[in-house]
Design an enzyme around this catalytic site. Structure first.
Site, PDB file in Angstrom:
ATOM      1  N   LYS A  41      59.852 -33.602  63.022  1.00 12.03           N
ATOM      2  CA  LYS A  41      60.945 -34.279  62.316  1.00 12.03           C
ATOM      3  C   LYS A  41      62.012 -34.778  63.290  1.00 12.03           C
ATOM      4  O   LYS A  41      62.422 -35.933  63.249  1.00 12.03           O
ATOM      5  CB  LYS A  41      61.614 -33.316  61.316  1.00 12.03           C
ATOM      6  CG  LYS A  41      60.713 -32.885  60.182  1.00 12.03           C
ATOM      7  CD  LYS A  41      61.459 -32.004  59.184  1.00 12.03           C
ATOM      8  CE  LYS A  41      61.942 -30.688  59.773  1.00 12.03           C
ATOM      9  NZ  LYS A  41      60.893 -29.807  60.257  1.00 12.03           N
ATOM     10  N   THR A  42      62.434 -33.888  64.189  1.00 15.09           N
ATOM     11  CA  THR A  42      63.476 -34.280  65.131  1.00 15.09           C
ATOM     12  C   THR A  42      62.951 -35.368  66.068  1.00 15.09           C
ATOM     13  O   THR A  42      63.647 -36.320  66.398  1.00 15.09           O
ATOM     14  CB  THR A  42      63.969 -33.052  65.912  1.00 15.09           C
ATOM     15  OG1 THR A  42      64.418 -32.079  64.969  1.00 15.09           O
ATOM     16  CG2 THR A  42      65.108 -33.404  66.844  1.00 15.09           C
ATOM     17  N   ASP A 230      69.842 -34.961  60.803  1.00 17.04           N
ATOM     18  CA  ASP A 230      68.818 -33.922  61.034  1.00 17.04           C
ATOM     19  C   ASP A 230      69.236 -32.645  60.306  1.00 17.04           C
ATOM     20  O   ASP A 230      70.408 -32.453  59.998  1.00 17.04           O
ATOM     21  CB  ASP A 230      68.683 -33.658  62.548  1.00 17.04           C
ATOM     22  CG  ASP A 230      67.330 -33.016  62.894  1.00 17.04           C
ATOM     23  OD1 ASP A 230      66.507 -32.802  61.973  1.00 17.04           O
ATOM     24  OD2 ASP A 230      67.097 -32.723  64.086  1.00 17.04           O
ATOM     25  N   GLN A 261      63.631 -24.074  55.492  1.00 17.12           N
ATOM     26  CA  GLN A 261      64.466 -23.611  56.599  1.00 17.12           C
ATOM     27  C   GLN A 261      65.952 -23.648  56.255  1.00 17.12           C
ATOM     28  O   GLN A 261      66.798 -23.692  57.152  1.00 17.12           O
ATOM     29  CB  GLN A 261      64.207 -24.454  57.846  1.00 17.12           C
ATOM     30  CG  GLN A 261      62.798 -24.288  58.387  1.00 17.12           C
ATOM     31  CD  GLN A 261      62.626 -25.012  59.706  1.00 17.12           C
ATOM     32  OE1 GLN A 261      63.191 -24.627  60.719  1.00 17.12           O
ATOM     33  NE2 GLN A 261      61.860 -26.078  59.689  1.00 17.12           N
ATOM     34  N   ARG A 646      59.585 -20.521  65.595  1.00 18.49           N
ATOM     35  CA  ARG A 646      60.112 -20.954  66.903  1.00 18.49           C
ATOM     36  C   ARG A 646      59.077 -20.768  68.002  1.00 18.49           C
ATOM     37  O   ARG A 646      59.188 -21.302  69.100  1.00 18.49           O
ATOM     38  CB  ARG A 646      61.373 -20.149  67.323  1.00 18.49           C
ATOM     39  CG  ARG A 646      62.586 -20.239  66.409  1.00 18.49           C
ATOM     40  CD  ARG A 646      62.978 -21.646  66.119  1.00 18.49           C
ATOM     41  NE  ARG A 646      62.440 -22.058  64.836  1.00 18.49           N
ATOM     42  CZ  ARG A 646      62.282 -23.318  64.463  1.00 18.49           C
ATOM     43  NH1 ARG A 646      62.609 -24.283  65.267  1.00 18.49           N
ATOM     44  NH2 ARG A 646      61.779 -23.637  63.290  1.00 18.49           N
TER      45      ARG A 646
HETATM   46  P1  ATP Z   1      61.947 -27.838  63.283  1.00 18.77           P
HETATM   47  O1  ATP Z   1      61.612 -27.823  61.824  1.00 18.77           O
HETATM   48  O2  ATP Z   1      61.748 -26.512  63.895  1.00 18.77           O
HETATM   49  O3  ATP Z   1      63.273 -28.470  63.564  1.00 18.77           O
HETATM   50  P2  ATP Z   1      60.700 -30.355  63.915  1.00 18.77           P
HETATM   51  O4  ATP Z   1      59.935 -30.743  62.706  1.00 18.77           O
HETATM   52  O5  ATP Z   1      61.988 -31.001  64.147  1.00 18.77           O
HETATM   53  O6  ATP Z   1      60.835 -28.761  63.961  1.00 18.77           O
HETATM   54  P3  ATP Z   1      60.082 -31.192  66.586  1.00 18.77           P
HETATM   55  O7  ATP Z   1      60.995 -30.248  67.259  1.00 18.77           O
HETATM   56  O8  ATP Z   1      60.451 -32.613  66.502  1.00 18.77           O
HETATM   57  O9  ATP Z   1      59.730 -30.606  65.129  1.00 18.77           O
HETATM   58  O10 ATP Z   1      58.653 -31.086  67.218  1.00 18.77           O
HETATM   59  C1  ATP Z   1      58.013 -29.841  67.481  1.00 18.77           C
HETATM   60  C2  ATP Z   1      57.213 -29.940  68.751  1.00 18.77           C
HETATM   61  O11 ATP Z   1      56.086 -30.763  68.561  1.00 18.77           O
HETATM   62  C3  ATP Z   1      57.988 -30.549  69.897  1.00 18.77           C
HETATM   63  O12 ATP Z   1      57.610 -29.904  71.100  1.00 18.77           O
HETATM   64  C4  ATP Z   1      57.521 -31.990  69.886  1.00 18.77           C
HETATM   65  O13 ATP Z   1      57.653 -32.591  71.152  1.00 18.77           O
HETATM   66  C5  ATP Z   1      56.068 -31.836  69.493  1.00 18.77           C
HETATM   67  N1  ATP Z   1      55.510 -33.027  68.812  1.00 18.77           N
HETATM   68  C6  ATP Z   1      56.000 -33.628  67.724  1.00 18.77           C
HETATM   69  N2  ATP Z   1      55.220 -34.672  67.360  1.00 18.77           N
HETATM   70  C7  ATP Z   1      54.193 -34.729  68.248  1.00 18.77           C
HETATM   71  C8  ATP Z   1      53.047 -35.562  68.425  1.00 18.77           C
HETATM   72  N3  ATP Z   1      52.781 -36.587  67.615  1.00 18.77           N
HETATM   73  N4  ATP Z   1      52.228 -35.293  69.456  1.00 18.77           N
HETATM   74  C9  ATP Z   1      52.465 -34.262  70.283  1.00 18.77           C
HETATM   75  N5  ATP Z   1      53.527 -33.435  70.180  1.00 18.77           N
HETATM   76  C10 ATP Z   1      54.384 -33.657  69.174  1.00 18.77           C
HETATM   77 MG    MG Z   2      63.961 -30.238  64.262  1.00 22.65          MG
END
Ligand code: ATP
Ligand code: MG
Length: 694
Positions: A41-42, A230, A261, A646
């Site tokens: 997402k981020t 976010d 979350q 995490r």
């Molecule tokens: P949270 O809910 O914990 O905030 P999030 O959904 O924001 O998580 P991110 O932090 O953006 O998730 O991504 C999680 C991990 O996965 C990061 O290390 C990111 O670089 C990696 N990632 C995300 N998308 C891809 C992708 N398409 N290919 C490879 N790695 C990815």
């Molecule tokens: Mg995030």
């Protein structure tokens, strides 16, 4: 799309999956991304900003991103800078809700009914002020703790209730509410007089300002064409309203979050805002992200089992990883909290010995109090660690003292700051002197600082009353010191020079250095004089980061164009925001790169670590006994889910048979959450825990 834009778009979509690409490259519109932990997402949000800049050619000044912590906001800027180049960053507003409100209030202070250089009253200052008011009113500060009243006032403000509104409510009152009814109006009045704005006031004032000033609201709505938020699940009602006020007919909002979350319900956050957003904003496109890119499947399985028991989820989601099954999750059984720390200390020591980097390890806990045992174990072994959250750098007494000195240089009326340091280091200006001084200030209706000047002037004249003369004698040196510091402010060539000068000239540095020496604080004991040195380092970094930035912002004519140039004001505002907001981290830890990370699960939101220990997975701790007695443990379940998700490679959930609470040993044992997920492992095979295990 021209040729350059195609290149950019290919570059920006590279490596993203279909759903992610769809979100990043969607036409300009309102969007809601609801997806589980670690699904990117981020990452999507960062790529979307870059897309808006590079492919849609939206000027950076028309984009606003809002994240939950200062650290996340800084990281976002950095990641965007890496994708599209640093040069656009100065015009991009990448904020937290607090810092966004601060910027708006500074720019339009008179419309908010504030003076242009109001100070921020952080949590510590708030407690001091309330204590003073309680004393004046003859309220017992032991019975009604300033911290308790401070948080009660914040809670009221977060509901939009001012003192007047609170007093109008004629419900039957508890004793505490009666006390609150006496303290809150005076608190509000003192803040006004001393030109102070507390954290919840930032948001409340901004809302009040935008509700009544239509032309300002229009101006901002025209400016912010794209708003991206976010961690949307943790917005409260007022933050949601702010978003609505800022978005005009032509604004598009991207909201990104995960209802599973949502862990700030206790502070008024409401994940139903995600549903509300879908309904109240026009034509919202909803996108789900399915794949988890962070963790191994064993870790995700546990998270899935745990969260599936919540029945108030917006969307049922299951996390599916891309990295295979991975190591099994370890359940660490300890006989006591003490042995938990020893065992984990052993495991961490042997991991580091085998070449694991300390910074890849995190120890997470439900409550700050659980960190002490781990801290002392790590420090005995000489393993460097950093505590995030907890008593944060900017909340430490010595840092607050230094900031109080700096604050009075900006704002003569800031009695709270002045009274904090009038006798630090000790100048024999004890409670009696302070009392006299305050009486004079009250009689004369002036600030304590002006009272000092008056006393010094009249008390040193011939024939002055004896009492006044003796007060003057005590205060003259302090008055001179303030004069000296003010002249330092005029003559310093840089912010960091000023901060250093103030810390030294005030005697604060020497005072804490001697104190540290006397108490034999060791290398890992967070020596206070070193923290003061760190504050100077922070000022240096602040100068570098803000070099030419704030002045270039071509925001529509603000009321206070010149004030943004005042680097001391901006520095203090930014560190005051970093203090007390619980979610922010210190500057100190960031300068020590290879350290084990210790933090509450709350502060770990959005982050990831290769190796994660969650300590205190005990009955009565997680879920907390309070939530159990309330009969609703769904937020605790989400908290455990945040902690577990995490972990990238390995996860250790640790519990103990008994634990000390307030000095009393109590029987605990494994949390019900552990028992729920342990069943999942019966008979499963997988690699044992050779990396974590000694
Ligand atoms: P949270 O809910 O914990 O905030 P999030 O959904 O924001 O998580 P991110 O932090 O953006 O998730 O991504 C999680 C991990 O996965 C990061 O290390 C990111 O670089 C990696 N990632 C995300 N998308 C891809 C992708 N398409 N290919 C490879 N790695 C990815
Ligand atoms: Mg995030």
């Amino acid at each position: 799309m021209d040729c350059m834009a195609t290149l950019d778009s290919d570059f920006l979509l590279k490596g993203l999956n279909d759903a992610q690409s769809e979100a990043v490259s969607a036409p300009l519109q309102n969007m809601l991304i609801v997806a589980g932990a670690g699904t990117g997402k981020t990452r999507v949000l960062v790529s979307r900003v870059s897309w808006l800049l590079k492919v849609e050619n939206i000027p950076a000044r028309n984009i606003l991103t809002v994240t939950f912590t200062n650290k996340a906001a800084a990281e976002m800027r950095q990641r965007i800078g890496e994708l599209v180049g640093e040069d656009v960053l100065h015009a991009l507003w990448s904020c937290t809700f607090h810092s966004l409100c601060l910027r708006l209030l500074r720019a339009y202070s008179s419309r908010a009914g504030l003076s242009p250089d109001f100070s921020i009253l952080d949590t510590e200052g708030q407690k001091l002020l309330i204590k003073r008011i309680e004393k004046d009113l003859g309220i017992d500060v032991k019975e009604y703790k300033p911290s308790q009243l401070a948080s009660a006032i914040s809670t009221l403000k977060e509901k939009g209730l001012r003192a007047e509104d609170f007093l109008k409510k004629k419900n039957s009152r508890s004793e505490l509410q009666n006390v609150l009814g006496r303290v809150y109006p005076i608190y509000e009045e003192s803040c006004k007089q001393e030109d102070l704005v507390d954290f919840s006031e930032l948001l409340l004032k901004t809302l009040e300002m935008l509700r009544v000033h239509d032309e300002l609201r229009d101006l901002l709505q025209r400016r912010f064409k794209e708003i991206l938020v976010d961690e949307f699940q943790d917005t409260n009602v007022m933050q949601y309203e702010l978003l609505k006020l800022l978005s005009g007919k032509e604004t598009h909002v991207l909201a990104v979050g995960d209802d599973d979350q949502s862990i700030y319900g206790w502070r008024g956050a409401d994940f139903a805002n995600m549903q509300r957003f879908g309904k109240e904003f026009s034509q919202v496109k909803t996108i789900a992200l399915q794949k988890n890119y962070r963790s191994s499947q064993n870790i995700l399985d546990i998270a899935n089992v745990l969260i599936s028991a919540n029945d108030n989820r917006l969307i049922q989601k299951e996390l599916h990883g891309v990295h295979g099954q991975g190591y099994r999750v370890e359940f660490l059984h300890n006989s006591s909290g003490y042995f938990e720390a020893v065992n984990i200390g052993n495991m961490i020591a042997s991991m580091i010995k085998r070449g694991v980097r300390a910074r890849d390890i995190a120890v997470l806990y439900r409550n700050n109090s659980l960190s002490a045992a781990i801290e002392s174990e790590l420090s005995n072994r000489g393993i460097p660690y950093a505590v995030y959250g907890g008593l944060k750098f900017f909340d430490r007494a010595e840092i607050q003292d230094a900031l109080a000195y700096l604050r009075i240089l900006l704002n003569d009326a800031d009695d709270t700051a002045l009274l904090r340091i009038i006798n630090v280091p000790s100048r024999k200006l004890g409670p009696k002197v302070v009392e006299n001084l305050r009486r004079i200030a009250q009689d004369r209706k002036c600030s304590a600082m002006q009272a000092i000047a008056l006393v010094c002037e009249y008390g040193s004249q011939k024939g002055a009353p004896k009492e006044l003369a003796s007060l003057a004698k005590k205060l003259v040196a302090f008055g001179d010191l303030i004069k000296k510091l003010k002249s330092l402010k005029e003559h310093s060539s840089s912010l960091s020079e000023l901060v250093k000068g103030v810390i030294e000239e005030s005697g604060l540095y020497e005072y804490y250095r001697l104190k540290d020496e006397k108490e034999q604080r060791g290398e890992y004991d967070n020596q206070r004089h070193l923290n003061l040195e760190q504050l100077v380092n922070n000022a240096v970094s602040f100068e570098a980061e803000n070099d030419g930035q704030s002045t270039e912002d071509d925001f529509e004519p603000t009321e206070n164009a010149n004030n943004s140039k005042d680097s001391l004001l901006n520095f203090i505002s930014s560190v005051s925001l970093a203090a007390g907001t619980e979610l922010s981290e210190s500057g100190l830890q960031e300068s020590v790169p290879d350290t084990v990370n210790l933090m509450t699960i709350h502060s770990s939101k959005g982050l990831e670590f290769r190796y994660v220990f969650i300590v205190g997975f005990d009955k009565g701790v997680l879920p907390s006994s309070i939530s159990e007695s309330r009969g609703d443990i769904s937020e605790e379940r989400r908290l455990a889910y945040v902690g577990i998700t995490r972990a990238v490679e390995q996860l250790c959930l640790s519990y103990s048979d008994q634990r000390l609470f307030f000095g009393k040993m109590e029987v605990t044992g494994p949390s019900q959450f552990l028992q729920e997920v342990a069943g999942h492992y019966a008979g499963s095979s997988g690699k044992p825990f050779e990396v974590m295990r000694a």
